[in-house]
Design a protein around this motif. Structure first.
Motif, PDB file in Angstrom:
ATOM      1  N   UNK A 208       0.807  -1.232   0.000  1.00  0.00           N
ATOM      2  CA  UNK A 208       0.000   0.000   0.000  1.00  0.00           C
ATOM      3  C   UNK A 208       0.834   1.274   0.000  1.00  0.00           C
ATOM      4  N   UNK A 209       2.178   1.144   0.177  1.00  0.00           N
ATOM      5  CA  UNK A 209       3.106   2.271   0.131  1.00  0.00           C
ATOM      6  C   UNK A 209       2.889   3.264   1.273  1.00  0.00           C
ATOM      7  N   UNK A 210       2.418   2.796   2.410  1.00  0.00           N
ATOM      8  CA  UNK A 210       2.317   3.656   3.589  1.00  0.00           C
ATOM      9  C   UNK A 210       3.505   3.387   4.509  1.00  0.00           C
ATOM     10  N   UNK A 211       3.907   4.400   5.264  1.00  0.00           N
ATOM     11  CA  UNK A 211       5.042   4.269   6.179  1.00  0.00           C
ATOM     12  C   UNK A 211       4.598   3.649   7.502  1.00  0.00           C
ATOM     13  N   UNK A 212       5.418   2.755   8.027  1.00  0.00           N
ATOM     14  CA  UNK A 212       5.160   2.145   9.332  1.00  0.00           C
ATOM     15  C   UNK A 212       6.486   1.859  10.022  1.00  0.00           C
TER      16      UNK A 212
ATOM     17  N   UNK B 100       9.075   6.645 -16.176  1.00  0.00           N
ATOM     18  CA  UNK B 100       8.546   6.321 -14.841  1.00  0.00           C
ATOM     19  C   UNK B 100       8.412   7.593 -14.004  1.00  0.00           C
ATOM     20  N   UNK B 101       7.567   7.527 -12.979  1.00  0.00           N
ATOM     21  CA  UNK B 101       7.342   8.646 -12.065  1.00  0.00           C
ATOM     22  C   UNK B 101       7.856   8.289 -10.673  1.00  0.00           C
ATOM     23  N   UNK B 102       8.390   9.293  -9.996  1.00  0.00           N
ATOM     24  CA  UNK B 102       8.750   9.118  -8.587  1.00  0.00           C
ATOM     25  C   UNK B 102       7.472   9.163  -7.756  1.00  0.00           C
ATOM     26  N   UNK B 103       7.247   8.123  -6.972  1.00  0.00           N
ATOM     27  CA  UNK B 103       6.103   8.088  -6.056  1.00  0.00           C
ATOM     28  C   UNK B 103       6.552   8.717  -4.742  1.00  0.00           C
ATOM     29  N   UNK B 104       5.829   9.734  -4.286  1.00  0.00           N
ATOM     30  CA  UNK B 104       6.229  10.456  -3.080  1.00  0.00           C
ATOM     31  C   UNK B 104       5.157  10.352  -2.003  1.00  0.00           C
ATOM     32  N   UNK B 105       5.586  10.597  -0.769  1.00  0.00           N
ATOM     33  CA  UNK B 105       4.639  10.572   0.346  1.00  0.00           C
ATOM     34  C   UNK B 105       3.985  11.949   0.480  1.00  0.00           C
ATOM     35  N   UNK B 106       3.255  12.151   1.563  1.00  0.00           N
ATOM     36  CA  UNK B 106       2.506  13.401   1.738  1.00  0.00           C
ATOM     37  C   UNK B 106       3.415  14.614   1.791  1.00  0.00           C
ATOM     38  N   UNK B 107       4.670  14.437   2.251  1.00  0.00           N
ATOM     39  CA  UNK B 107       5.605  15.556   2.351  1.00  0.00           C
ATOM     40  C   UNK B 107       6.551  15.617   1.163  1.00  0.00           C
ATOM     41  N   UNK B 108       6.169  14.953   0.059  1.00  0.00           N
ATOM     42  CA  UNK B 108       6.918  14.971  -1.199  1.00  0.00           C
ATOM     43  C   UNK B 108       8.286  14.312  -1.099  1.00  0.00           C
ATOM     44  N   UNK B 109       8.447  13.400  -0.125  1.00  0.00           N
ATOM     45  CA  UNK B 109       9.671  12.616  -0.017  1.00  0.00           C
ATOM     46  C   UNK B 109       9.503  11.331  -0.831  1.00  0.00           C
ATOM     47  N   UNK B 110      10.528  10.981  -1.594  1.00  0.00           N
ATOM     48  CA  UNK B 110      10.453   9.804  -2.454  1.00  0.00           C
ATOM     49  C   UNK B 110      10.291   8.524  -1.639  1.00  0.00           C
TER      50      UNK B 110
ATOM     51  N   UNK C  22       3.505  24.702 -15.127  1.00  0.00           N
ATOM     52  CA  UNK C  22       2.476  23.795 -15.653  1.00  0.00           C
ATOM     53  C   UNK C  22       1.062  24.204 -15.257  1.00  0.00           C
ATOM     54  N   UNK C  23       0.109  23.503 -15.871  1.00  0.00           N
ATOM     55  CA  UNK C  23      -1.304  23.730 -15.537  1.00  0.00           C
ATOM     56  C   UNK C  23      -1.796  22.748 -14.480  1.00  0.00           C
ATOM     57  N   UNK C  24      -1.024  21.695 -14.218  1.00  0.00           N
ATOM     58  CA  UNK C  24      -1.456  20.638 -13.283  1.00  0.00           C
ATOM     59  C   UNK C  24      -0.303  20.183 -12.412  1.00  0.00           C
ATOM     60  N   UNK C  25      -0.646  19.531 -11.316  1.00  0.00           N
ATOM     61  CA  UNK C  25       0.341  18.865 -10.467  1.00  0.00           C
ATOM     62  C   UNK C  25      -0.125  17.442 -10.212  1.00  0.00           C
ATOM     63  N   UNK C  26       0.857  16.577  -9.926  1.00  0.00           N
ATOM     64  CA  UNK C  26       0.556  15.190  -9.591  1.00  0.00           C
ATOM     65  C   UNK C  26       0.932  14.933  -8.138  1.00  0.00           C
ATOM     66  N   UNK C  27       0.025  14.267  -7.429  1.00  0.00           N
ATOM     67  CA  UNK C  27       0.290  13.841  -6.056  1.00  0.00           C
ATOM     68  C   UNK C  27      -0.104  12.379  -5.924  1.00  0.00           C
ATOM     69  N   UNK C  28       0.303  11.778  -4.813  1.00  0.00           N
ATOM     70  CA  UNK C  28       0.024  10.360  -4.604  1.00  0.00           C
ATOM     71  C   UNK C  28      -0.665  10.136  -3.268  1.00  0.00           C
ATOM     72  N   UNK C  29      -1.627   9.225  -3.288  1.00  0.00           N
ATOM     73  CA  UNK C  29      -2.210   8.670  -2.068  1.00  0.00           C
ATOM     74  C   UNK C  29      -1.810   7.208  -2.066  1.00  0.00           C
ATOM     75  N   UNK C  30      -0.785   6.864  -1.283  1.00  0.00           N
ATOM     76  CA  UNK C  30      -0.198   5.543  -1.427  1.00  0.00           C
ATOM     77  C   UNK C  30       0.471   5.479  -2.787  1.00  0.00           C
TER      78      UNK C  30
ATOM     79  N   UNK D 205      -7.972  14.886   0.517  1.00  0.00           N
ATOM     80  CA  UNK D 205      -6.637  14.326   0.734  1.00  0.00           C
ATOM     81  C   UNK D 205      -6.336  14.239   2.227  1.00  0.00           C
ATOM     82  N   UNK D 206      -5.614  13.200   2.620  1.00  0.00           N
ATOM     83  CA  UNK D 206      -5.319  12.984   4.041  1.00  0.00           C
ATOM     84  C   UNK D 206      -4.509  14.128   4.642  1.00  0.00           C
ATOM     85  N   UNK D 207      -3.600  14.722   3.856  1.00  0.00           N
ATOM     86  CA  UNK D 207      -2.796  15.820   4.389  1.00  0.00           C
ATOM     87  C   UNK D 207      -3.640  17.070   4.605  1.00  0.00           C
TER      88      UNK D 207
END
Length: 497
Positions: free
Chosen positions: A51-55, A187-197, A215-223, A477-479
């Protein structure tokens, strides 16, 4: 939800994506799951590979001992999570075992996962852009980079040998060098809520997005789920763009990075006018050149500090587990609440584990200490003279950011706040449009203000962060939810004064 994007051929750029209807700032345009993804090597012990969440505590795969999974509910119970994860991991597991103790690079692991998916076409979802259509840009690659791809190709074939020795027969068009070139370009870098890879992934439809430095858009990740949001209004048939790289770079450095990694020369408005360069280079060149030259070394110290911190947390968790086991045997054992590390290996079977305080050499975090010392030296006026490099200089800003990060990791809150506040003016200048990096910087500063009981300042900074985040992240978004809770907490404390 009706698709708001369509594929088109953009003059001078090739394939691209454009809006097929009017899109408002803050609107979610697209959500995508990866064709394949993997957790970054530097995070593999602290990020769930499913799920790509930190624990702090994760359960290791019992076979390869590399993959790790949540020990808490993750959209189902632990058994169902591991069962879902195993369907993806089972082939990779054999490959990892065959190379143990070596672990391939992220690009090799991602390429292998892409191959496993391509071998099961029935499990793939329709995309606006197939993997076969992706550009490799091999014809643009220099000799040095081609040699690097060749070495990665050898590693990929060795990695696959145990699980898929007949890969060439099963995938007739299989060319490992071309595959790896496609991975590195798309490929894209998947980052956490604080934009850390935390990982890397391939999202085929999103590979159609072209670059713009504004740009006109930004990409973020949830997991590992990618979300594409508009940061300004977009008209029907207008091209949708993202930035492939960080914008806090002068024009020539952005151009160099784009050419080396993506093989094109950017002709966007920001590059054509170079309008931000005078601001980025402001100050006396002789004074900011040492900052520019020091940044690569300082960033290595930052990376080392993060790796050391992860190692300390993992050792702490292991020690806590040992202590809990001992307490189950001896309920009267005293519980220590400070950070613990095992001081030596217990060789006597009847000796109770005894948690020891963290060695002083580690509590000082030598890399963070060295980083802060070097940053402070670079940022200090020489001989008490008038500041020769303004805060808005891009190299001074980067050094200030590194000092800010070091102070936070060293728990020097007042100094951290002072450095953080110095960055906010330049961030506002360099990010005129809503941007996640600006929102997160504001939120970090606001948390320090709140912790240090600067409540009015904290609520003001949190509101500024929310004004950006409601567009870049959305209210779901969770953040954003965390920010709203922090703001409510701050307001409640102000009412109690």
């Amino acid at each position: 939800m009706a698709l708001k994007l369509e594929r088109f051929v953009c003059p001078g750029k090739g394939n691209g994506l454009r809006a097929n209807q009017r899109v408002l700032a803050g609107e979610l345009l697209y959500t995508a799951e990866p064709l394949a993804c993997c957790v970054s090597s530097q995070c593999r012990n602290v990020v769930c590979h499913s799920c790509f969440s930190r624990h702090e505590t994760l359960l290791r795969c019992s076979q390869c001992k590399v993959a790790r999974y949540c020990d808490v509910t993750c959209q189902g119970d632990m058994f169902s999570l591991q069962k879902r994860a195993w369907s993806i991991h089972k082939r990779e597991c054999k490959c990892l075992l065959s190379l143990h103790p070596r672990i391939p690079t992220d690009s090799v692991r991602l390429a292998a996962r892409i191959i496993f998916r391509l071998l099961c076409p029935s499990q793939m979802t329709p995309q606006l852009y197939s993997f076969e259509e992706h550009e490799s840009h091999l014809c643009d690659v220099g000799e040095e980079k081609r040699e690097g791809l060749s070495q990665l190709s050898s590693m990929l074939q060795l990695y696959l040998k145990q699980e898929q020795p007949d890969i060439i027969q099963k995938v007739p068009s299989f060319d490992p060098i071309s595959l790896l070139a496609k991975v590195t370009c798309n490929c894209f870098t998947i980052s956490d809520a604080e934009l850390q890879e935390i990982g890397v992934g391939l999202y085929p439809s999103m590979s159609l997005l072209n670059h713009d430095c504004r740009p006109s858009c930004v990409m973020l990740f949830q997991g590992k789920t990618l979300q594409l949001r508009a940061i300004r209004d977009i008209q029907p048939t207008e091209e949708v763009t993202i930035s492939y790289i960080g914008v806090l770079l002068p024009t020539r450095e952005r151009q160099t990075q784009l050419m080396e990694q993506y093989h094109f020369s950017c002709q966007c408005g920001l590059c054509s006018t170079a309008e931000l360069d005078p601001l980025m280079f402001c100050g006396v060149k002789e004074a900011w050149t040492p900052m520019k030259e020091a940044i690569p070394r300082l960033e290595i110290l930052q990376t080392n500090g993060r790796i050391l911190f992860i190692g300390i947390i993992l050792n702490y968790v292991k020690c806590q587990q040992v202590v809990r086991k001992a307490q189950r045997v001896s309920p009267n054992t005293h519980t220590h609440t400070h950070l613990l590390l095992p001081s030596h290996k217990h060789t006597h079977t009847h000796t109770q584990p005894s948690p020891q305080p963290l060695p002083m050499s580690l509590t000082k975090f030598p890399d963070w200490e060295e980083l802060l010392q070097e940053c402070s030296s670079l940022l200090a006026p020489v001989g008490g003279a008038v500041l020769a490099v303004p805060d808005s200089n891009v190299y001074r800003l980067r050094v200030t950011d590194l000092a800010f990060d070091a102070c936070i990791n060293l728990a020097r809150w007042e100094t951290a706040l002072a450095y953080g506040l110095k960055t906010l003016g330049p961030y506002r200048q360099y990010y005129p449009d809503p941007h996640p990096a600006h929102a997160i910087q504001l939120m970090r500063v606001a948390k320090l203000q709140h912790f240090l009981v600067h409540l009015e300042d904290a609520q003001h900074t949190l509101r500024l962060a929310y004004d950006i985040m409601k567009i870049t992240h959305g209210n779901e978004h969770s953040l954003t939810s965390d920010l709203i809770r922090k703001l409510e907490e701050c307001l409640a404390e102000m009412d109690c004064k």
